[in-house]
Design an enzyme around this catalytic site. Structure first.
Site, PDB file in Angstrom:
ATOM      1  N   ALA A 240      -4.651  -3.170  -0.930  1.00  0.00           N
ATOM      2  CA  ALA A 240      -5.157  -2.034  -0.153  1.00  0.00           C
ATOM      3  C   ALA A 240      -6.250  -2.440   0.840  1.00  0.00           C
ATOM      4  O   ALA A 240      -6.284  -1.949   1.973  1.00  0.00           O
ATOM      5  CB  ALA A 240      -5.673  -0.949  -1.097  1.00  0.00           C
TER       6      ALA A 240
ATOM      7  N   ASP B  17       3.930   2.473 -11.352  1.00  0.00           N
ATOM      8  CA  ASP B  17       2.724   3.288 -11.415  1.00  0.00           C
ATOM      9  C   ASP B  17       2.885   4.529 -10.567  1.00  0.00           C
ATOM     10  O   ASP B  17       3.726   4.580  -9.670  1.00  0.00           O
ATOM     11  CB  ASP B  17       1.535   2.486 -10.865  1.00  0.00           C
ATOM     12  CG  ASP B  17       1.114   1.404 -11.829  1.00  0.00           C
ATOM     13  OD1 ASP B  17       1.498   1.488 -13.009  1.00  0.00           O
ATOM     14  OD2 ASP B  17       0.400   0.474 -11.398  1.00  0.00           O
TER      15      ASP B  17
ATOM     16  N   MET C  20     -11.286   2.092  -5.853  1.00  0.00           N
ATOM     17  CA  MET C  20     -11.525   3.134  -6.846  1.00  0.00           C
ATOM     18  C   MET C  20     -12.896   3.772  -6.683  1.00  0.00           C
ATOM     19  O   MET C  20     -13.556   4.109  -7.672  1.00  0.00           O
ATOM     20  CB  MET C  20     -11.379   2.542  -8.269  1.00  0.00           C
ATOM     21  CG  MET C  20      -9.936   2.157  -8.564  1.00  0.00           C
ATOM     22  SD  MET C  20      -9.724   1.185 -10.056  1.00  0.00           S
ATOM     23  CE  MET C  20     -10.170  -0.452  -9.518  1.00  0.00           C
TER      24      MET C  20
ATOM     25  N   GLY D 233      -0.094  -2.232  -4.100  1.00  0.00           N
ATOM     26  CA  GLY D 233      -0.874  -3.345  -3.556  1.00  0.00           C
ATOM     27  C   GLY D 233      -0.398  -4.672  -4.103  1.00  0.00           C
ATOM     28  O   GLY D 233       0.797  -4.959  -4.137  1.00  0.00           O
ATOM     29  N   ASP D 234      -1.348  -5.491  -4.543  1.00  0.00           N
ATOM     30  CA  ASP D 234      -1.031  -6.760  -5.178  1.00  0.00           C
ATOM     31  C   ASP D 234      -1.188  -6.597  -6.690  1.00  0.00           C
ATOM     32  O   ASP D 234      -2.161  -5.987  -7.137  1.00  0.00           O
ATOM     33  CB  ASP D 234      -1.980  -7.854  -4.667  1.00  0.00           C
ATOM     34  CG  ASP D 234      -1.606  -9.203  -5.246  1.00  0.00           C
ATOM     35  OD1 ASP D 234      -0.865  -9.935  -4.594  1.00  0.00           O
ATOM     36  OD2 ASP D 234      -2.048  -9.509  -6.390  1.00  0.00           O
TER      37      ASP D 234
ATOM     38  N   LYS E 188      -0.466   8.040 -14.270  1.00  0.00           N
ATOM     39  CA  LYS E 188      -1.041   9.323 -14.675  1.00  0.00           C
ATOM     40  C   LYS E 188      -0.626  10.404 -13.692  1.00  0.00           C
ATOM     41  O   LYS E 188      -1.270  10.618 -12.679  1.00  0.00           O
ATOM     42  CB  LYS E 188      -2.563   9.233 -14.702  1.00  0.00           C
ATOM     43  CG  LYS E 188      -3.082   8.175 -15.620  1.00  0.00           C
ATOM     44  CD  LYS E 188      -4.608   8.118 -15.552  1.00  0.00           C
ATOM     45  CE  LYS E 188      -5.135   6.831 -16.153  1.00  0.00           C
ATOM     46  NZ  LYS E 188      -5.144   5.695 -15.198  1.00  0.00           N
TER      47      LYS E 188
ATOM     48  N   PRO F 223       0.790  -1.233   0.000  1.00  0.00           N
ATOM     49  CA  PRO F 223       0.000   0.000   0.000  1.00  0.00           C
ATOM     50  C   PRO F 223       0.825   1.289   0.000  1.00  0.00           C
ATOM     51  O   PRO F 223       0.256   2.360  -0.079  1.00  0.00           O
ATOM     52  CB  PRO F 223      -0.814  -0.124   1.286  1.00  0.00           C
ATOM     53  CG  PRO F 223      -0.014  -1.012   2.163  1.00  0.00           C
ATOM     54  CD  PRO F 223       0.699  -1.963   1.268  1.00  0.00           C
TER      55      PRO F 223
HETATM   56  N1  SAH Z   1      -3.340  -3.379  -6.996  1.00  0.00           N
HETATM   57  C1  SAH Z   1      -3.832  -2.450  -5.995  1.00  0.00           C
HETATM   58  C2  SAH Z   1      -5.080  -1.732  -6.448  1.00  0.00           C
HETATM   59  C3  SAH Z   1      -4.835  -0.780  -7.590  1.00  0.00           C
HETATM   60  S1  SAH Z   1      -6.284   0.049  -8.127  1.00  0.00           S
HETATM   61  C4  SAH Z   1      -4.051  -3.196  -4.675  1.00  0.00           C
HETATM   62  O1  SAH Z   1      -4.020  -4.428  -4.655  1.00  0.00           O
HETATM   63  O2  SAH Z   1      -4.202  -2.533  -3.652  1.00  0.00           O
HETATM   64  C5  SAH Z   1      -6.154   1.574  -7.278  1.00  0.00           C
HETATM   65  C6  SAH Z   1      -7.083   1.610  -6.109  1.00  0.00           C
HETATM   66  O3  SAH Z   1      -6.513   0.886  -5.046  1.00  0.00           O
HETATM   67  C7  SAH Z   1      -7.314   2.986  -5.540  1.00  0.00           C
HETATM   68  O4  SAH Z   1      -8.324   3.653  -6.239  1.00  0.00           O
HETATM   69  C8  SAH Z   1      -7.731   2.673  -4.137  1.00  0.00           C
HETATM   70  O5  SAH Z   1      -9.077   2.245  -4.092  1.00  0.00           O
HETATM   71  C9  SAH Z   1      -6.878   1.460  -3.832  1.00  0.00           C
HETATM   72  N2  SAH Z   1      -5.642   1.813  -3.092  1.00  0.00           N
HETATM   73  C10 SAH Z   1      -4.375   1.675  -3.522  1.00  0.00           C
HETATM   74  N3  SAH Z   1      -3.516   2.030  -2.546  1.00  0.00           N
HETATM   75  C11 SAH Z   1      -4.256   2.393  -1.480  1.00  0.00           C
HETATM   76  C12 SAH Z   1      -3.950   2.828  -0.164  1.00  0.00           C
HETATM   77  N4  SAH Z   1      -2.705   2.973   0.271  1.00  0.00           N
HETATM   78  N5  SAH Z   1      -4.987   3.110   0.682  1.00  0.00           N
HETATM   79  C13 SAH Z   1      -6.267   2.940   0.277  1.00  0.00           C
HETATM   80  N6  SAH Z   1      -6.591   2.522  -0.951  1.00  0.00           N
HETATM   81  C14 SAH Z   1      -5.610   2.246  -1.829  1.00  0.00           C
END
Ligand code: SAH
Length: 453
Positions: free
Chosen positions: A319, A235, A370, A289-290, A257, A212
């Site tokens: 997340a 990213d 999201m 995240g993953d 972006k 995260p």
């Molecule tokens: N692969 C990532 C998700 C990517 S999509 C995962 O597994 O976490 C992007 C979305 O992930 C964001 O819109 C938000 O909803 C979530 N996200 C990513 N990092 C976050 C964080 N540190 N805290 C809360 N939500 C997070």
């Protein structure tokens, strides 16, 4: 560099005897160390107090005799008394290196902290000055060296003849060995076949979950591979501090972006990965995240497969799980929540929404990704599809990061109006399990009263 008073070396003990005098915990500590070797370890003590049963040692529960010391490779004295004095005298007379536990002045040698990846061994010594420092450094090195690295080193030795006949070019051979030794997860045979087929050194894409956004929520494997990457393609959501954990001279490409920057289309990212790996580079594709959860990894994997390129996936803390951890929310809980659904709030269709509304009501935890910009709207739509307004709900912005901020309330609260969230990505958790979390520091989730905790 200061002058060393000791000289580190690897001392051959195979087939030799190592003597330990003492039967207590200090003797046990030494046994732990020396039983990593192939030497034959003998323990002399009138009373055996510690439990040595886990180690292949010879226990001699009797007074030491002078003759016992003769011919030993090393002598450790781990007790006081007559036997200890005899051992010291004999060892000195016969010039056998001697270590007296906790008496540096009487020691011929010290035992360093060891990272054991036989045949690879790393020894860390502070010449006895700061054992705590040695242990800290050791922990860092442990993390850097994959557990299987020693096996791979032996494997490389075993493969040598075949590699020599299959790969004639010396530089190409070196690239194969580099590849083999830096990818302990990979199958050696497959790797060899790949190198033989590709001629030039083969590239690879590691699709890595960065977690995260905190450096210490990266996995050890992710950290290790970051150190090996030629290029890091990441990213926007991956913080600079995490990207910086890569090799300093690795090329960094941000494909996210960024405001005011051109962002890459998914097709362009796929093409970039294929080009880089095709050039023989080791590429880290770093995602928040993953990588397999809303990471569009599926499309990148498909492109790599089509191009016949090697790839590996390294999981990361997603997340939703970081949000659960921040708020001590058990996303599954006996009799309350029998599962968790990770879903995107964005672009959810009516049929999906009604399905989730039913699931959340029936005891599944919903983790919505999201959904921050459309939080109220999403809550409203879930209500319209039959979810109960009093369903517990929590939102975590910047989950897993030092500036994590949370909001708690009900689905009905959130549907009620515009919300002033803290900056950063957010996960919305919905369901009865949320009420079992610790949201003490959370702001109230009633409409217009959302405030950072
Ligand atoms: N692969 C990532 C998700 C990517 S999509 C995962 O597994 O976490 C992007 C979305 O992930 C964001 O819109 C938000 O909803 C979530 N996200 C990513 N990092 C976050 C964080 N540190 N805290 C809360 N939500 C997070």
């Amino acid at each position: 560099m200061g002058a060393l008073n000791t000289f580190p070396l690897s001392f051959k003990v195979k087939g030799k005897r190592i003597i330990i005098v003492g039967g207590g915990d200090e003797a046990l500590n030494k046994v732990r160390l020396v039983s990593k070797t192939t030497a034959s370890v003998e323990i002399y003590a009138r009373h055996i107090d510690a439990d040595f049963s886990a180690f292949p040692v010879r226990l001699k529960a009797r007074p030491l005799r002078a003759a016992d010391i003769a011919g030993a490779a090393l002598v450790f004295v781990a007790e006081e008394g007559a036997d200890a004095e005899l051992a010291k005298t004999e060892a000195r007379r016969l010039n056998i290196p001697l270590n007296v536990v906790d008496v540096p002045g009487e020691c011929d040698f010290y035992t360093p902290s060891i990272v054991d990846r036989a045949p690879l061994v790393v020894a860390i010594s502070t010449e006895g000055d700061a054992p705590v420092l040695a242990r800290l450094v050791r922990a860092q090195i442990e993390a850097l060296l994959a557990p299987g690295i020693g096996k791979i080193a032996r494997l490389a030795g075993g493969l040598r003849q075949r590699v020599e006949s299959l790969i004639q070019d010396g530089a190409a051979r070196r690239r194969f060995y580099e590849d083999l030794l830096t990818r302990p997860e990979a199958d050696a045979e497959a790797l060899l076949a790949q190198h033989v087929a590709n001629g030039a050194g083969s590239g690879v894409v590691w699709l890595i979950g960065a977690g995260p956004g905190s450096e210490d929520l990266l996995t050890l494997r992710a950290q290790r591979l970051l150190q090996q990457a030629d290029v890091i393609v990441h990213d926007q959501l991956v913080p600079a501090s995490v990207v910086e954990m890569g090799r300093r001279d690795a090329e960094q490409i941000c494909v996210g972006k960024a405001r005011g920057h051109h962002s890459f289309s998914q097709a362009q990212i796929n093409a970039l990965l294929v080009r880089l790996a095709g050039e023989g580079k080791k590429v880290v594709r770093l995602k928040s995240g993953d990588p397999l959860v809303f990471g569009r990894a599926g499309e990148e994997i498909a492109a790599l497969r089509k191009a016949g390129l090697a790839y590996e996936i390294v999981p990361g803390v997603s997340a939703a799980l970081a949000a659960a951890a921040d708020t001590a929310t058990p996303v599954t809980l006996r009799t309350v929540s029998s599962g968790i659904v990770m879903a995107t709030a964005h672009g959810a269709e009516d049929s999906e929404l009604s399905h989730w509304a039913a699931l959340a009501g029936s005891g599944l935890t919903l983790a919505l990704y999201m959904g921050k910009a459309i939080a109220a709207e999403t809550a409203g739509r879930l209500l319209a599809h039959g979810a109960a307004p009093d369903l517990p709900l929590g939102i975590v912005v910047n989950a897993g990061r030092p500036d994590s901020t949370s909001y708690a309330g009900t689905l009905g609260d959130l549907a009620g109006g515009a919300v002033d969230f803290a900056d950063g990505p957010a996960v919305i958790l919905v369901g009865h399990a949320v009420a079992h979390g610790d949201w003490r520091n959370a702001a109230n989730a009633a409409a217009n009263t959302y405030k950072a905790a």
